[in-house]
Scaffold this motif. Structure first.
Motif, PDB file in Angstrom:
ATOM      1  N   LEU A   2       0.820  -1.206   0.000  1.00 55.25           N
ATOM      2  CA  LEU A   2       0.000   0.000   0.000  1.00 55.25           C
ATOM      3  C   LEU A   2       0.858   1.261   0.000  1.00 55.25           C
ATOM      4  CD1 LEU A   2      -2.833  -1.028   2.491  1.00 55.25           C
ATOM      5  CD2 LEU A   2      -2.977  -0.817   0.004  1.00 55.25           C
ATOM      6  N   LYS A   3       2.013   1.211   0.654  1.00 59.03           N
ATOM      7  CA  LYS A   3       2.914   2.371   0.622  1.00 59.03           C
ATOM      8  C   LYS A   3       3.477   2.587  -0.777  1.00 59.03           C
ATOM      9  CE  LYS A   3       4.496   2.311   5.438  1.00 59.03           C
ATOM     10  NZ  LYS A   3       5.687   2.148   6.325  1.00 59.03           N
ATOM     11  N   THR A   4       3.691   1.495  -1.499  1.00 59.30           N
ATOM     12  CA  THR A   4       4.240   1.616  -2.848  1.00 59.30           C
ATOM     13  C   THR A   4       3.260   2.316  -3.784  1.00 59.30           C
ATOM     14  OG1 THR A   4       5.481  -0.425  -2.499  1.00 59.30           O
ATOM     15  CG2 THR A   4       5.214   0.317  -4.766  1.00 59.30           C
ATOM     16  N   TYR A   5       1.965   2.002  -3.645  1.00 57.74           N
ATOM     17  CA  TYR A   5       0.960   2.588  -4.525  1.00 57.74           C
ATOM     18  C   TYR A   5       0.196   3.729  -3.851  1.00 57.74           C
ATOM     19  CZ  TYR A   5       1.611  -1.257  -7.786  1.00 57.74           C
ATOM     20  OH  TYR A   5       2.146  -2.132  -8.694  1.00 57.74           O
ATOM     21  N   SER A   6       0.778   4.298  -2.817  1.00 59.77           N
ATOM     22  CA  SER A   6       0.091   5.399  -2.133  1.00 59.77           C
ATOM     23  C   SER A   6       0.222   6.705  -2.894  1.00 59.77           C
ATOM     24  CB  SER A   6       0.655   5.578  -0.714  1.00 59.77           C
ATOM     25  OG  SER A   6       2.038   5.887  -0.775  1.00 59.77           O
ATOM     26  N   GLY A   7       1.236   6.859  -3.713  1.00 61.32           N
ATOM     27  CA  GLY A   7       1.420   8.099  -4.464  1.00 61.32           C
ATOM     28  C   GLY A   7       0.398   8.237  -5.579  1.00 61.32           C
ATOM     29  N   THR A   8       0.223   9.450  -6.039  1.00 60.35           N
ATOM     30  CA  THR A   8      -0.718   9.751  -7.120  1.00 60.35           C
ATOM     31  C   THR A   8      -0.037  10.634  -8.153  1.00 60.35           C
ATOM     32  OG1 THR A   8      -1.564  11.678  -5.937  1.00 60.35           O
ATOM     33  CG2 THR A   8      -2.733   9.571  -5.624  1.00 60.35           C
ATOM     34  N   ILE A   9      -0.579  10.588  -9.369  1.00 63.70           N
ATOM     35  CA  ILE A   9      -0.123  11.463 -10.452  1.00 63.70           C
ATOM     36  C   ILE A   9      -1.217  12.495 -10.683  1.00 63.70           C
ATOM     37  CG2 ILE A   9       0.509  11.571 -12.897  1.00 63.70           C
ATOM     38  CD1 ILE A   9       1.555   8.747 -12.671  1.00 63.70           C
ATOM     39  N   PRO A  10      -0.903  13.761 -10.556  1.00 64.83           N
ATOM     40  CA  PRO A  10      -1.963  14.783 -10.694  1.00 64.83           C
ATOM     41  C   PRO A  10      -2.484  14.834 -12.120  1.00 64.83           C
ATOM     42  CG  PRO A  10       0.190  15.811 -10.558  1.00 64.83           C
ATOM     43  CD  PRO A  10       0.406  14.368 -10.275  1.00 64.83           C
ATOM     44  N   PRO A  11      -3.759  15.160 -12.273  1.00 67.21           N
ATOM     45  CA  PRO A  11      -4.322  15.270 -13.633  1.00 67.21           C
ATOM     46  C   PRO A  11      -3.788  16.499 -14.354  1.00 67.21           C
ATOM     47  CG  PRO A  11      -5.953  15.895 -12.001  1.00 67.21           C
ATOM     48  CD  PRO A  11      -4.764  15.378 -11.230  1.00 67.21           C
ATOM     49  N   LEU A  12      -3.967  16.525 -15.642  1.00 68.49           N
ATOM     50  CA  LEU A  12      -3.432  17.597 -16.483  1.00 68.49           C
ATOM     51  C   LEU A  12      -4.532  18.103 -17.389  1.00 68.49           C
ATOM     52  CD1 LEU A  12      -0.834  19.165 -17.246  1.00 68.49           C
ATOM     53  CD2 LEU A  12      -0.464  17.438 -19.034  1.00 68.49           C
ATOM     54  N   GLU A  13      -4.627  19.441 -17.524  1.00 67.23           N
ATOM     55  CA  GLU A  13      -5.614  20.057 -18.391  1.00 67.23           C
ATOM     56  C   GLU A  13      -5.216  19.907 -19.853  1.00 67.23           C
ATOM     57  OE1 GLU A  13      -5.777  24.037 -17.091  1.00 67.23           O
ATOM     58  OE2 GLU A  13      -7.021  23.621 -15.321  1.00 67.23           O
ATOM     59  N   GLY A  14      -6.211  20.077 -20.713  1.00 67.56           N
ATOM     60  CA  GLY A  14      -5.948  19.996 -22.136  1.00 67.56           C
ATOM     61  C   GLY A  14      -5.217  21.216 -22.662  1.00 67.56           C
ATOM     62  N   GLU A  15      -4.772  21.133 -23.907  1.00 67.81           N
ATOM     63  CA  GLU A  15      -3.999  22.220 -24.514  1.00 67.81           C
ATOM     64  C   GLU A  15      -4.833  23.481 -24.668  1.00 67.81           C
ATOM     65  OE1 GLU A  15      -1.268  22.925 -28.533  1.00 67.81           O
ATOM     66  OE2 GLU A  15      -2.318  21.020 -28.188  1.00 67.81           O
ATOM     67  N   ARG A  16      -6.142  23.316 -24.767  1.00 64.98           N
ATOM     68  CA  ARG A  16      -7.024  24.479 -24.928  1.00 64.98           C
ATOM     69  C   ARG A  16      -7.017  25.372 -23.698  1.00 64.98           C
ATOM     70  NH1 ARG A  16     -13.143  24.409 -24.442  1.00 64.98           N
ATOM     71  NH2 ARG A  16     -13.816  26.405 -25.294  1.00 64.98           N
ATOM     72  N   HIS A  17      -6.756  24.798 -22.518  1.00 59.27           N
ATOM     73  CA  HIS A  17      -6.776  25.549 -21.257  1.00 59.27           C
ATOM     74  C   HIS A  17      -5.386  25.921 -20.762  1.00 59.27           C
ATOM     75  CE1 HIS A  17     -11.020  24.462 -20.973  1.00 59.27           C
ATOM     76  NE2 HIS A  17     -10.655  23.215 -21.256  1.00 59.27           N
ATOM     77  N   TRP A  18      -4.381  25.733 -21.580  1.00 55.14           N
ATOM     78  CA  TRP A  18      -3.029  26.109 -21.157  1.00 55.14           C
ATOM     79  C   TRP A  18      -2.879  27.631 -21.195  1.00 55.14           C
ATOM     80  CZ3 TRP A  18       0.531  22.234 -24.269  1.00 55.14           C
ATOM     81  CH2 TRP A  18       0.308  20.933 -23.774  1.00 55.14           C
ATOM     82  N   PRO A  19      -2.019  28.186 -20.332  1.00 57.96           N
ATOM     83  CA  PRO A  19      -1.791  29.646 -20.365  1.00 57.96           C
ATOM     84  C   PRO A  19      -1.032  30.063 -21.630  1.00 57.96           C
ATOM     85  CG  PRO A  19      -0.320  28.600 -18.796  1.00 57.96           C
ATOM     86  CD  PRO A  19      -1.280  27.544 -19.243  1.00 57.96           C
ATOM     87  N   THR A  20      -1.317  31.263 -22.079  1.00 51.47           N
ATOM     88  CA  THR A  20      -0.696  31.789 -23.292  1.00 51.47           C
ATOM     89  C   THR A  20       0.624  32.458 -22.937  1.00 51.47           C
ATOM     90  OG1 THR A  20      -2.888  32.141 -24.245  1.00 51.47           O
ATOM     91  CG2 THR A  20      -1.034  33.263 -25.295  1.00 51.47           C
ATOM     92  N   VAL A  21       1.650  32.202 -23.728  1.00 50.26           N
ATOM     93  CA  VAL A  21       2.985  32.751 -23.517  1.00 50.26           C
ATOM     94  C   VAL A  21       3.356  33.585 -24.732  1.00 50.26           C
ATOM     95  CG1 VAL A  21       5.399  32.230 -23.020  1.00 50.26           C
ATOM     96  CG2 VAL A  21       3.588  30.764 -22.117  1.00 50.26           C
ATOM     97  N   ASN A  22       3.880  34.773 -24.495  1.00 48.73           N
ATOM     98  CA  ASN A  22       4.248  35.655 -25.607  1.00 48.73           C
ATOM     99  C   ASN A  22       5.522  35.204 -26.293  1.00 48.73           C
ATOM    100  OD1 ASN A  22       2.020  37.310 -25.066  1.00 48.73           O
ATOM    101  ND2 ASN A  22       3.180  38.535 -23.571  1.00 48.73           N
ATOM    102  N   MET A  23       6.400  34.559 -25.577  1.00 50.36           N
ATOM    103  CA  MET A  23       7.661  34.122 -26.161  1.00 50.36           C
ATOM    104  C   MET A  23       7.418  32.874 -27.021  1.00 50.36           C
ATOM    105  SD  MET A  23      11.200  33.033 -24.277  1.00 50.36           S
ATOM    106  CE  MET A  23      11.287  34.612 -23.466  1.00 50.36           C
ATOM    107  N   PRO A  24       7.766  32.907 -28.297  1.00 54.04           N
ATOM    108  CA  PRO A  24       7.565  31.714 -29.139  1.00 54.04           C
ATOM    109  C   PRO A  24       8.540  30.596 -28.742  1.00 54.04           C
ATOM    110  CG  PRO A  24       8.751  33.402 -30.359  1.00 54.04           C
ATOM    111  CD  PRO A  24       8.355  34.036 -29.045  1.00 54.04           C
TER     112      PRO A  24
END
Length: 398
Positions: free
Chosen positions: A176-198
């Motif tokens: 149970l200690k081995t599988y106690s960690g979690t991987i956080p979910p990730l938003e789609g590319e549509r909801h990513w923040p916009t960056v001015n630097m290409p």
């Protein structure tokens, strides 16, 4: 390991010598370290992971990493929930292996030397078990961390619980200690923040020379047949003397008949041909009783004293046509015939004379109808009685 090697040497000395040429210390359990508590010496873990991502390996690098992340995120939750349903001290598979070792305890004889040191007799073998150091002479407990049957016999002798002597990495709590960690979910590319630097990918560096298009082939792959390996390394067997190490072309007994196996009869292709021959093996004729006027054509008398009749039946009669075609003119012979007959009997065979010079008269032909009169031109006589059987015809004696 030495006992197993001796058995291999008795069975096949060449195989034992070939096994020893590889370094046994790299893959034999007798030389493995006991610090890892695992007796696995294969790459099954890497192959399992490779099969786990087999459906996403052909994708783009970013898409492949995203799919692997999503699968692992789901796997952590599923495995943790499955183990939470079990209430045992050990993991289910480890508990099954421990139960198999418990069934062998009845075959062990325990002799205590101290509170933690024992001498165990197992069939004709004698081993030493140390409960404090958690070691056994068979080294099975040392390698995988699961008590062997010898150690379990000593544990039962001390009224202990075998599950308490299993390595802690196999317990439910550690799982149970081995599988106690979690991987956080990730938003789609549509909801990513916009960056001015290409953000551009790094420049593509093209190497010198023509780029490779063909795949790297195996050294023993057949160049004429794609995907097929040559017979390199396969021990060939001679088809002549049935010995290994050479083929028929380089056979040392080539040309000699002593070492050759008995010849096998070759099967003829096509349908079996009907010879249409009538046997006269029952005819016992003396040279003084037979007068030869003409010579029988080649192929008219077959093997075993068989006479072939001329086929003149309806259909495809041959020189060796059927008797039915020869006598009634309505049969079918094999081969290319001579046309349509008129019901005549075979011609051109001979006339039978008796020992006193008389001619056989009023005899039964093969069709079963009596024929009267001497053998003259156009009359055919057949004798089937007694010890003589022959067919007579025009201008020939036999």
């Amino acid at each position: 390991m030495n006992d197993a090697y001796d058995e291999l040497e008795k069975a096949d000395e060449a195989a034992a010598l070939s096994f020893k040429r590889y370094n046994p210390k790299c893959f034999c359990r007798a030389y493995m370290s006991t610090s890892c508590k695992a007796d696995v010496i294969t790459s099954n873990l890497a192959e399992t992971f490779n099969g786990y991502i087999i459906h996403v390996r052909n994708k783009h690098l970013v898409d492949m990493m995203e799919d692997i992340r999503a699968q692992l995120m789901k796997r952590l939750v599923v495995k943790r929930k499955e183990m939470q349903q079990h209430t045992s001290l050990l993991c289910p598979r480890i508990q099954e292996r421990l139960e198999k070792e418990k069934h062998e305890v009845a075959k062990c004889r325990v002799i205590p030397s101290s509170d933690t040191l024992f001498e165990v007799g197992y069939y004709l073998d004698t081993l030493i078990v140390d409960l404090d150091a958690r070691k056994c002479t068979c080294r099975k407990w040392d390698l995988n961390g699961i008590p062997c049957c010898h150690a379990i016999a000593c544990i039962f002798f001390c009224h202990g619980n075998a599950e308490d002597y299993v390595h802690e990495s196999y317990t439910r709590e550690m799982y149970l200690k081995t599988y106690s960690g979690t991987i956080p979910p990730l938003e789609g590319e549509r909801h990513w923040p916009t960056v001015n630097m290409p953000i551009d990918p790094p420049p593509i560096k093209v190497g010198p020379g023509r780029p490779r298009k063909n795949r790297v082939k195996d050294p023993h792959e057949n160049p004429k047949k794609q995907g097929k390996l040559t017979r390199h390394g396969i021990e060939m067997t001679c088809s002549s003397c049935q010995r290994k190490g050479h083929n028929k072309r380089s056979c040392p007994n080539k040309g000699s008949t002593s070492a050759l196996p008995p010849p096998q009869p070759k099967r003829k292709r096509g349908r079996p041909k009907s010879t249409g021959e009538a046997s006269i093996s029952a005819v016992h004729m003396h040279e003084s009783q037979v007068h030869h006027d003409n010579t029988v054509e080649p192929g008219r008398i077959g093997k075993g004293g068989k006479v072939a009749y001329t086929g003149r039946g309806r259909g495809r009669g041959a020189d060796a046509g059927s008797i039915q075609a020869s006598t009634s003119g309505k049969g079918r012979g094999r081969g290319r015939g001579k046309g349509r007959g008129r019901g005549g009997l075979p011609q051109g065979i001979g006339v039978l004379f008796g020992s006193d010079g008389s001619v056989m008269k009023n005899v039964m032909p093969m069709s079963g109808q009596p024929v009267a009169g001497p053998p003259s031109e156009g009359n055919i006589n057949v004798s089937q009685g007694g010890s003589n059987q022959i067919i007579g015809s025009q201008n020939n004696t036999f």
